[in-house]
Enzyme design. Structure first.
Site, PDB file in Angstrom:
ATOM      1  N   TYR A  21      36.579  41.912  43.707  1.00  0.00           N
ATOM      2  CA  TYR A  21      37.552  42.965  43.447  1.00  0.00           C
ATOM      3  C   TYR A  21      36.805  44.238  43.070  1.00  0.00           C
ATOM      4  O   TYR A  21      35.633  44.223  42.715  1.00  0.00           O
ATOM      5  CB  TYR A  21      38.609  42.575  42.405  1.00  0.00           C
ATOM      6  CG  TYR A  21      39.552  41.518  42.932  1.00  0.00           C
ATOM      7  CD1 TYR A  21      40.634  41.867  43.734  1.00  0.00           C
ATOM      8  CD2 TYR A  21      39.334  40.173  42.663  1.00  0.00           C
ATOM      9  CE1 TYR A  21      41.487  40.901  44.244  1.00  0.00           C
ATOM     10  CE2 TYR A  21      40.180  39.197  43.165  1.00  0.00           C
ATOM     11  CZ  TYR A  21      41.252  39.564  43.957  1.00  0.00           C
ATOM     12  OH  TYR A  21      42.082  38.612  44.466  1.00  0.00           O
TER      13      TYR A  21
ATOM     14  N   ASN B 238      36.658  53.215  39.755  1.00  0.00           N
ATOM     15  CA  ASN B 238      36.183  51.987  39.108  1.00  0.00           C
ATOM     16  C   ASN B 238      35.127  51.243  39.912  1.00  0.00           C
ATOM     17  O   ASN B 238      34.235  50.620  39.341  1.00  0.00           O
ATOM     18  CB  ASN B 238      37.357  51.065  38.781  1.00  0.00           C
ATOM     19  CG  ASN B 238      38.194  51.606  37.646  1.00  0.00           C
ATOM     20  OD1 ASN B 238      37.694  52.318  36.776  1.00  0.00           O
ATOM     21  ND2 ASN B 238      39.477  51.286  37.650  1.00  0.00           N
TER      22      ASN B 238
ATOM     23  N   HIS C 266      42.861  52.198  48.838  1.00  0.00           N
ATOM     24  CA  HIS C 266      41.683  51.760  48.090  1.00  0.00           C
ATOM     25  C   HIS C 266      40.760  50.892  48.949  1.00  0.00           C
ATOM     26  O   HIS C 266      39.604  50.697  48.599  1.00  0.00           O
ATOM     27  CB  HIS C 266      42.150  50.972  46.863  1.00  0.00           C
ATOM     28  CG  HIS C 266      41.451  51.318  45.591  1.00  0.00           C
ATOM     29  ND1 HIS C 266      40.743  52.483  45.380  1.00  0.00           N
ATOM     30  CD2 HIS C 266      41.358  50.620  44.422  1.00  0.00           C
ATOM     31  CE1 HIS C 266      40.261  52.486  44.145  1.00  0.00           C
ATOM     32  NE2 HIS C 266      40.609  51.369  43.547  1.00  0.00           N
TER      33      HIS C 266
ATOM     34  N   TYR D  83      46.315  43.650  49.721  1.00  0.00           N
ATOM     35  CA  TYR D  83      45.545  44.898  49.667  1.00  0.00           C
ATOM     36  C   TYR D  83      45.166  45.435  51.047  1.00  0.00           C
ATOM     37  O   TYR D  83      44.589  46.521  51.148  1.00  0.00           O
ATOM     38  CB  TYR D  83      44.278  44.704  48.834  1.00  0.00           C
ATOM     39  CG  TYR D  83      44.571  44.369  47.396  1.00  0.00           C
ATOM     40  CD1 TYR D  83      45.103  45.318  46.531  1.00  0.00           C
ATOM     41  CD2 TYR D  83      44.332  43.090  46.906  1.00  0.00           C
ATOM     42  CE1 TYR D  83      45.380  45.009  45.213  1.00  0.00           C
ATOM     43  CE2 TYR D  83      44.606  42.767  45.583  1.00  0.00           C
ATOM     44  CZ  TYR D  83      45.127  43.731  44.745  1.00  0.00           C
ATOM     45  OH  TYR D  83      45.402  43.419  43.439  1.00  0.00           O
TER      46      TYR D  83
ATOM     47  N   ASN E 170      36.675  46.392  40.614  1.00  0.00           N
ATOM     48  CA  ASN E 170      36.073  46.681  39.312  1.00  0.00           C
ATOM     49  C   ASN E 170      34.753  45.970  39.056  1.00  0.00           C
ATOM     50  O   ASN E 170      34.072  46.284  38.082  1.00  0.00           O
ATOM     51  CB  ASN E 170      37.058  46.367  38.190  1.00  0.00           C
ATOM     52  CG  ASN E 170      38.283  47.259  38.245  1.00  0.00           C
ATOM     53  OD1 ASN E 170      38.372  48.170  39.061  1.00  0.00           O
ATOM     54  ND2 ASN E 170      39.231  46.998  37.377  1.00  0.00           N
TER      55      ASN E 170
END
Length: 191
Positions: A64, A112, A20, A15, A66
């Site tokens: 993470y 999210n 994001h 990531y 969420n």
């Protein structure tokens, strides 16, 4: 006075440098400027430094995206920091690439990480710095877009808005959200 700066993103090498994860990238730059290192702790990577008499705590949730709210809630409670002294750094598809927008509150707009914060904090009234990542994707490809890495030409353009985001964070902690919003949302350089 204490402040909690929450950078939203996902942990893991896969990531790194994704759209994001711009919240993590901003906090990495701010930590580097103040020569502090992140350490793993409960639900987050955390570091802190003093700036003009204020204590700034930076967290990168390890939950993470969420479940970012779980980490934020834990550290807000542990450090006894009022929600108005928190600032969440979040990627935003609705803003042009590199555009910054500071807000005292707002909806999740389908993000999210922000949905999780709303769920755990039981409010939409928490400050956030929205970092524009653009929206150059075809219909139905939003998830792939936000999880994609920045293009090489975009990476070379990120330095300026990331540095500006760091200045906004410091201004937020010293001048407050209203004065900082007046400057940064009007595209006036924060000094």
């Amino acid at each position: 006075m204490k402040y909690l700066i929450i950078g939203l993103g996902n942990i893991g090498h896969e990531y790194e440098l994704t759209r994001h994860n711009i919240g993590f990238q901003v906090l990495d730059q701010l930590a580097a400027e103040h020569q502090v290192k992140f350490q793993i702790d409960r639900l987050a990577l955390i570091t802190s430094f003093s700036y003009k008499g204020r204590s700034l705590y930076l967290i990168k949730p390890t939950t993470y995206m969420n479940l970012s709210g779980k980490a934020a809630q834990y550290w807000i409670n542990k450090l006894k920091i009022p929600i108005e002294n928190t600032l969440t750094i979040v990627d935003d598809l609705a803003l042009p690439f590199g555009k910054l927008r500071l807000r005292p509150q707002g909806s999740s707009a389908g993000h999210n990480g922000l949905k999780s914060l709303e769920e755990y904090l039981k409010t939409q009234a928490y400050p956030r710095l929205r970092f524009g990542i653009g929206n150059d994707f075809t219909k139905g490809q939003q998830s792939n877009y936000v999880l994609s890495r920045f293009k090489d030409q975009e990476l070379s353009l990120l330095e300026s808005p990331i540095n500006q985001a760091c200045k906004i964070i410091k201004s937020f902690s010293t001048l407050g959200i209203t004065r900082t919003m007046e400057q940064c949302n009007a595209d006036v350089s924060i000094t």
